[in-house]
Every structure is written in C-alpha cells, then in structure tokens.
Design a protein around this motif. Sequence first.
Motif, PDB file in Angstrom:
ATOM      1  N   LEU A 100     -27.998  -8.349  47.697  1.00 53.57           N
ATOM      2  CA  LEU A 100     -27.226  -8.300  48.942  1.00 53.57           C
ATOM      3  C   LEU A 100     -25.929  -7.672  48.949  1.00 53.57           C
ATOM      4  CD1 LEU A 100     -28.815  -8.963  51.594  1.00 53.57           C
ATOM      5  CD2 LEU A 100     -27.201 -11.056  51.620  1.00 53.57           C
ATOM      6  N   TRP A 101     -25.128  -8.354  48.126  1.00 56.72           N
ATOM      7  CA  TRP A 101     -23.789  -7.611  47.870  1.00 56.72           C
ATOM      8  C   TRP A 101     -23.695  -5.987  47.579  1.00 56.72           C
ATOM      9  CZ3 TRP A 101     -19.599  -8.946  49.697  1.00 56.72           C
ATOM     10  CH2 TRP A 101     -18.219  -8.647  49.077  1.00 56.72           C
ATOM     11  N   HIS A 102     -24.555  -5.559  46.866  1.00 59.31           N
ATOM     12  CA  HIS A 102     -24.865  -4.427  46.365  1.00 59.31           C
ATOM     13  C   HIS A 102     -25.235  -3.407  47.606  1.00 59.31           C
ATOM     14  CE1 HIS A 102     -23.976  -5.154  42.366  1.00 59.31           C
ATOM     15  NE2 HIS A 102     -23.902  -4.151  42.083  1.00 59.31           N
ATOM     16  N   MET A 103     -26.169  -4.041  48.581  1.00 65.33           N
ATOM     17  CA  MET A 103     -26.916  -3.446  49.453  1.00 65.33           C
ATOM     18  C   MET A 103     -26.161  -3.433  50.780  1.00 65.33           C
ATOM     19  SD  MET A 103     -30.387  -4.784  51.165  1.00 65.33           S
ATOM     20  CE  MET A 103     -31.118  -5.456  49.668  1.00 65.33           C
ATOM     21  N   THR A 104     -24.982  -3.890  51.068  1.00 61.19           N
ATOM     22  CA  THR A 104     -24.142  -3.885  51.840  1.00 61.19           C
ATOM     23  C   THR A 104     -23.745  -2.462  52.521  1.00 61.19           C
ATOM     24  OG1 THR A 104     -23.332  -6.064  51.407  1.00 61.19           O
ATOM     25  CG2 THR A 104     -22.136  -4.908  53.306  1.00 61.19           C
ATOM     26  N   LEU A 105     -23.003  -1.818  51.537  1.00 61.17           N
ATOM     27  CA  LEU A 105     -22.718  -0.527  52.084  1.00 61.17           C
ATOM     28  C   LEU A 105     -23.733   0.610  52.355  1.00 61.17           C
ATOM     29  CD1 LEU A 105     -19.116   0.513  49.870  1.00 61.17           C
ATOM     30  CD2 LEU A 105     -19.613  -0.381  52.151  1.00 61.17           C
ATOM     31  N   PRO A 106     -24.657   0.791  51.272  1.00 57.16           N
ATOM     32  CA  PRO A 106     -25.929   1.775  51.864  1.00 57.16           C
ATOM     33  C   PRO A 106     -26.530   1.158  53.075  1.00 57.16           C
ATOM     34  CG  PRO A 106     -26.221   0.611  49.447  1.00 57.16           C
ATOM     35  CD  PRO A 106     -24.873   0.129  50.091  1.00 57.16           C
ATOM     36  N   SER A 107     -26.843  -0.178  53.197  1.00 58.35           N
ATOM     37  CA  SER A 107     -27.521  -0.423  54.546  1.00 58.35           C
ATOM     38  C   SER A 107     -26.517  -0.031  55.686  1.00 58.35           C
ATOM     39  CB  SER A 107     -27.671  -1.901  54.489  1.00 58.35           C
ATOM     40  OG  SER A 107     -28.653  -2.311  53.638  1.00 58.35           O
ATOM     41  N   LEU A 108     -25.234  -0.194  55.542  1.00 60.65           N
ATOM     42  CA  LEU A 108     -24.281   0.056  56.525  1.00 60.65           C
ATOM     43  C   LEU A 108     -24.466   1.480  56.885  1.00 60.65           C
ATOM     44  CD1 LEU A 108     -22.237  -1.367  58.360  1.00 60.65           C
ATOM     45  CD2 LEU A 108     -20.512  -0.651  56.765  1.00 60.65           C
ATOM     46  N   VAL A 109     -24.426   2.308  55.867  1.00 63.22           N
ATOM     47  CA  VAL A 109     -24.547   3.743  56.346  1.00 63.22           C
ATOM     48  C   VAL A 109     -26.123   4.120  57.158  1.00 63.22           C
ATOM     49  CG1 VAL A 109     -24.592   6.134  55.144  1.00 63.22           C
ATOM     50  CG2 VAL A 109     -23.224   4.229  54.324  1.00 63.22           C
ATOM     51  N   VAL A 110     -27.042   3.497  56.625  1.00 62.59           N
ATOM     52  CA  VAL A 110     -28.343   3.661  57.201  1.00 62.59           C
ATOM     53  C   VAL A 110     -28.130   3.255  58.788  1.00 62.59           C
ATOM     54  CG1 VAL A 110     -30.645   3.108  57.463  1.00 62.59           C
ATOM     55  CG2 VAL A 110     -29.700   3.457  55.235  1.00 62.59           C
ATOM     56  N   GLY A 111     -27.618   2.084  58.988  1.00 63.02           N
ATOM     57  CA  GLY A 111     -27.501   1.559  60.243  1.00 63.02           C
ATOM     58  C   GLY A 111     -26.427   2.454  60.952  1.00 63.02           C
ATOM     59  N   LEU A 112     -25.630   3.050  60.535  1.00 65.05           N
ATOM     60  CA  LEU A 112     -24.606   3.557  61.257  1.00 65.05           C
ATOM     61  C   LEU A 112     -25.313   5.010  61.804  1.00 65.05           C
ATOM     62  CD1 LEU A 112     -21.257   3.491  59.759  1.00 65.05           C
ATOM     63  CD2 LEU A 112     -21.753   2.839  62.108  1.00 65.05           C
ATOM     64  N   THR A 113     -26.017   5.522  60.990  1.00 63.92           N
ATOM     65  CA  THR A 113     -26.685   7.058  61.276  1.00 63.92           C
ATOM     66  C   THR A 113     -27.662   6.715  62.295  1.00 63.92           C
ATOM     67  OG1 THR A 113     -27.887   6.750  59.184  1.00 63.92           O
ATOM     68  CG2 THR A 113     -26.235   8.222  59.171  1.00 63.92           C
ATOM     69  N   LEU A 114     -28.480   5.634  62.021  1.00 65.06           N
ATOM     70  CA  LEU A 114     -29.462   5.327  63.039  1.00 65.06           C
ATOM     71  C   LEU A 114     -29.102   4.931  64.359  1.00 65.06           C
ATOM     72  CD1 LEU A 114     -32.165   3.652  60.939  1.00 65.06           C
ATOM     73  CD2 LEU A 114     -32.211   5.797  62.004  1.00 65.06           C
ATOM     74  N   PHE A 115     -27.676   4.319  64.316  1.00 60.71           N
ATOM     75  CA  PHE A 115     -27.263   3.515  65.610  1.00 60.71           C
ATOM     76  C   PHE A 115     -27.023   4.395  66.652  1.00 60.71           C
ATOM     77  CE2 PHE A 115     -23.074   2.960  67.538  1.00 60.71           C
ATOM     78  CZ  PHE A 115     -23.474   2.060  68.711  1.00 60.71           C
ATOM     79  N   GLY A 116     -26.279   5.641  66.202  1.00 65.82           N
ATOM     80  CA  GLY A 116     -26.054   6.607  67.186  1.00 65.82           C
ATOM     81  C   GLY A 116     -27.317   7.126  67.835  1.00 65.82           C
ATOM     82  N   GLN A 117     -28.142   7.564  67.269  1.00 69.37           N
ATOM     83  CA  GLN A 117     -29.579   7.898  67.554  1.00 69.37           C
ATOM     84  C   GLN A 117     -30.296   7.098  68.691  1.00 69.37           C
ATOM     85  OE1 GLN A 117     -31.687   9.246  64.308  1.00 69.37           O
ATOM     86  NE2 GLN A 117     -33.362  10.055  65.075  1.00 69.37           N
ATOM     87  N   TYR A 118     -30.182   5.652  68.294  1.00 68.89           N
ATOM     88  CA  TYR A 118     -30.803   4.799  68.917  1.00 68.89           C
ATOM     89  C   TYR A 118     -30.137   4.548  70.292  1.00 68.89           C
ATOM     90  CZ  TYR A 118     -33.963   3.483  65.225  1.00 68.89           C
ATOM     91  OH  TYR A 118     -34.804   3.509  64.098  1.00 68.89           O
TER      92      TYR A 118
END
Lengths: 318, 308
Positions: free
Chosen positions: B173-191
């Motif tokens: 989960l600790w390793h996942m934080t940054l990549p997930s954050l990037v996925v979230g950010l790129t999708l957030f704008g679109q949504y």
Amino acid sequence: MSQFRFLRRPAIAVAAGVLALTLLVALFAPLLAAGEAGRRVGPVFGGPSSAHLLGLDDAGQDVLSLLLHGARTVLIVGAAASLVAVLIGCAVGVLAGYAGGWVDTVLMRVTDYFLVVPALPFMIVVAAIWGPSLDHIILVIGLLSWTQMARLTRAQTMSLRERGYIVRARGLGSSHLRIVTRHLLPHLTPLVVANAALTVATAIFAEAALAFLGLGDPTSVSWGRMIEHAFSRSALSAGAWWAFVPPGLCIAAVVVACSVIGQGVAEIANPQLQRDHLPPRRVRLRATPAGGGEDDGGGSESGPRLSGRTAATVMEES
Amino acid sequence: MALITIFCAVSLNFLLFRVVPGDAVSNLARVPNSTVAQQQALRHEFGLDRSIGAQYVAYLRELAHGNLGRSFANGQPVSKNLGEALGNTLPMVLLGTVVAIVAGIATGVLGAVRRGTRTDRALTVSSLAVYALPAQWVGLLLLFLLGGVFPSGGRVDEFLIEPSAWQHAVDVLWHMTLPSLVVGLTLFGQYALLTRTATLETLSEDYVLTARAKGLSTPRIVRRHVLRNAMLPISTMIALTLGSVVGGVVLIETVFSWPGIGRAVYSAVTSRDYPMLQGAFLVLTVVVVVCNYVSDLVCLRLDPRITA
C-alpha cells in the motif's frame, strides 16, 4: 465577422491566444533561438541563470531553446494526426450514417473494434514495429483517434438525412455526392471543429506518451522527448526540476487551449447547455424601512436589493 | 453481443500480429551461426510453417482451452505472466479510480449547480489543468517533491525479510500511494469535467422545472432529480475509461517501475515477444469489453426506460 463572435468569450480568447503564440513560436523558433538548440552551451544540468533562463538539460543544452524548437514537433503532430483522424472519422461516419443498411453495420463493427482495442499499447506496438519517425507517429495516432468522430458524425448524419430539405434535395434529383457535400457537411462543421480541437489535444498527449517510451522521432526535439530525457538521464537525482517542469507545463497549456476551444464551439453549437431550471441562488431580498429615512448601512441603493447571477430572472418573476 | 465483439477482437488481434513484418524466428535467428535448417526447425516448433488458416484454427482451439501460449522471453506460460501483471495493476488502478470518482463527481456537481460563479470557474480551470497534465510528468513531479517520503519505485521492499501478511500489505500500500495518486489525478479532471457537463444538461430538463415549481429545495432537486439522471452518462463514461486506463497505465508504471500489465506490454514489444503481446492484447480488449458490458448493465438498472 459573426463567425468570430465566439472570441468575445474571455476563456476562448485566452485559449486562442495561447495557440496563436505557440504557432508563432513554432514558426520563428530558428530566429528566436538561433543556433542554440542541439549544441552544448554549458555544464550538464546547469541551473537557471540570466544567460539561460530555464537552465540546461542533461547534455548541457539550453532548455528554453529546446522548448521553442519543440513547439514545432508538437504542433505538426497535433495538427496532422488530427487531420488524419478527422478525414477517416468523417468518411466513416457520414458513409455509415448516410448509406445505412449493411454498410452501416460493417463500418460500425470496425469502429467498435477500434473503440475497444487498447489504444496506447496498440500505438506502442505499431510505432515499435514501423520504427521511429515523425510520419509514422502521425499516422499511428491518427489511425487510432477517429472513432469518436465517426460515431458523432454518424449520429448527426442519421438525424439530418431525414430532414425535409435533404429529402427535397433528393426529390429534385441531386446526386448523393452533392447532397453530402452541399447539404450535409456544412451542418456537420461545428461538430467536426469541436471534436477536431479535442483530437488535437489527445494527439499531443499521445505524442508525449510515445516519446516518453523512447518511440518518438529521435531526430527532432519535442516536449515529450524532453520529459523522457529528464527521466531516463536522471534529472531527478540531479535535482534539475527545470529540465522537465517547463515542457510538461507547455503541453498542459496547449492541451487546455484546445479543449477550451473545442468545448466552446460545442457549447455554441448546442445552446441547450446554457440554461438551467434551478431556483436562483444567493438572492437576498431586503426591504428598506418603510419610513425610508435611514439607510441601514448596507449599499447606497434603495428598494429590494438583489444579488447573484440571476438577478434579472428574479426581477422578471417578482 | 459482448461475446461477438470479443470474438471479432480476437480474430483481428490474431491478424494484426500476422501482418507485422518479420516473424519471431527471424529475430531468434540472428543468433550467430544459425543455419537455415535450424530456423526451419524453430518455425516448425512454434507452428509458424503452417498456413495462416491452420494457425488461426490452432490458436482458437488453444484459446478455448485457456492456453495463451508460452512467452518467448522467459518460457513461462503467457497466462501466468499476465495474471501476475494484471494482479499487480488492478489494485493500483482501482484505488486511484475510486478516489477520482468520488472527488470528480463532487467537484463536477458543485461546479454545475453554481454555474458561472467564481467557484465554478476555479473548479473548472483546476480540473482542466489536472486533466491536461501528462501522466508521466505528474509522476515525475510527485517523485521529485515526495521522493524522500514515499518509495520511488517498485511494488514491494525487496529487503523486507519474511514479512507477515500485515507487513506485506502495508508495504504494498505504501508503494502504491504515489502511482495510485497519479492515476487518480489524471482521471479526476476528466470525471469532474464530464460530470459538470452531464449535470448541466440535466439541469435544463423540464422535470427540473417541475420539481422547482413544486417548491423543492435546491439540494433536494439536485439529489433526487438531477444527479440520478446525470449518473447515466457518468457511469457509462467511468466504465469506458476504466477499460482504457488499464491499458494506458504503461506510462505511470514506467515512472514508478511498477511490474504491471503496461510494463508487460512494453517489454514484450521491445523483445518481440509475440505470444505475450497477443495475450496481453486479448486480456486488455476483454477488460474493455467487460467494462462496456458492465456499463450497459448498470444503465439498465439505473434507467427503467431502457429495455434489454
């Protein structure tokens, strides 16, 4: 000048300005950064200074000159790939919508395939196999970005086909070619322009993505390649933020500009989006004291005071 | 319907990898001193000397048995390689997507309801900006800013000795934080942008006027009448993007050295590992088709007017 009326909206005017500036920079890059790009002018990852405003990259090249030159590639790829996508998309969409029947079925099956195929992996495969060059990148991006356009133009064509003026033109003996070029396409133009602007944005994204994976054209400078170089040649551990922050911001600026223009054209073409039926918000009615002698310290105007965007609406209603 | 699409996709994918110039053997045959006879033997071993039709039938038969072939690169079954990669990608993407959905819908609705105000403008501009930033760049920036706080790459800490299940989960989960954050950010704008448009379209419907005429409060109108109808295009869009995100995640996985499906595709391309590539394409296509199918089902449930 009525067709330029949309420039009066501030957001669209700014977006058009950004695009115009990028175009000028792309045209005059050799003059603005004469002989600077592609040449080592200082230490590797040299910081920003008065001589080199945005610092130096991994090969000691001036980042600002690279940015100016990179605008060319980005605009060429964006415009050309979008043109490919528009041509394919319009041809498929209009043909499918106008012809109907089995032509429609076959073309829409093909469109469905291109819609579900994983676009970026597909681009990677084709770009890797064809070899890196600007033409190939443009073609690959164009070939994978037309589905939206095809679906939109098909839907619009199907509804236009049954309109009275088209039926009448057919009754008067116009050929199919004439009906499509003279009667259909002009009505599709706003839709196509709006979508083409959005396609330019995705094409620029795709170019940056391919360049980041090392599949860009190795002979030309582009913003995507600058980010790739910064990543693969450890600008991060050198702390050289100036090597990758500016190209990313430039990509974002151009992409935002394209999206704003696309959205703006779409909104003008579809006025439905501009009204709503919600009760007006933030409206405060405040009666002045009946005597009218003393002002309660608020504004200088008297009578019911209205504020908020729908003041006019409320006035009509009250 | 979905099955037909998958079948078409399988066939076209098969064709795609037959029309590319140079088969896998011409690559393997670059080994020094390889004779023509050896090349022929290799072709025979991989079944590449048979006709296209025969290869297609063989491919379909093996596919029906769940056999995707063996990777040229590491000799493992393709299905095993892909399963591992997909298992690494999906949690990362899902975490980011959930964050993006919640934040995006909230932002979009708020912007639409307050259309034309300063709040709306600020929200629209910021979601547009987030949407316009290239994912790889956002990843680099986060690494640059937070690289010392979060691990800069990989999925697990290789030096953790015999971690308990709990330690392992925390580590991932600790390793996942940054990549997930990037996925979230790129999708957030679109949504957020999409939700805003969908909500605006709904706001102009006559039933909103009716609801207002009944004297309902704005929050009630938005919750009961606007949002429920706006959810149709939104849920369709989310399902559609979810399918393509899994394929588009290659950039983020490259930045964070995440051993997922995107990296698998990319390394398969560079090593001309066709069975792997073909399998990955199949999996990615199926993911997209399944997502579309799910979105149809969701629409069916959300909107009683649509009938199957």
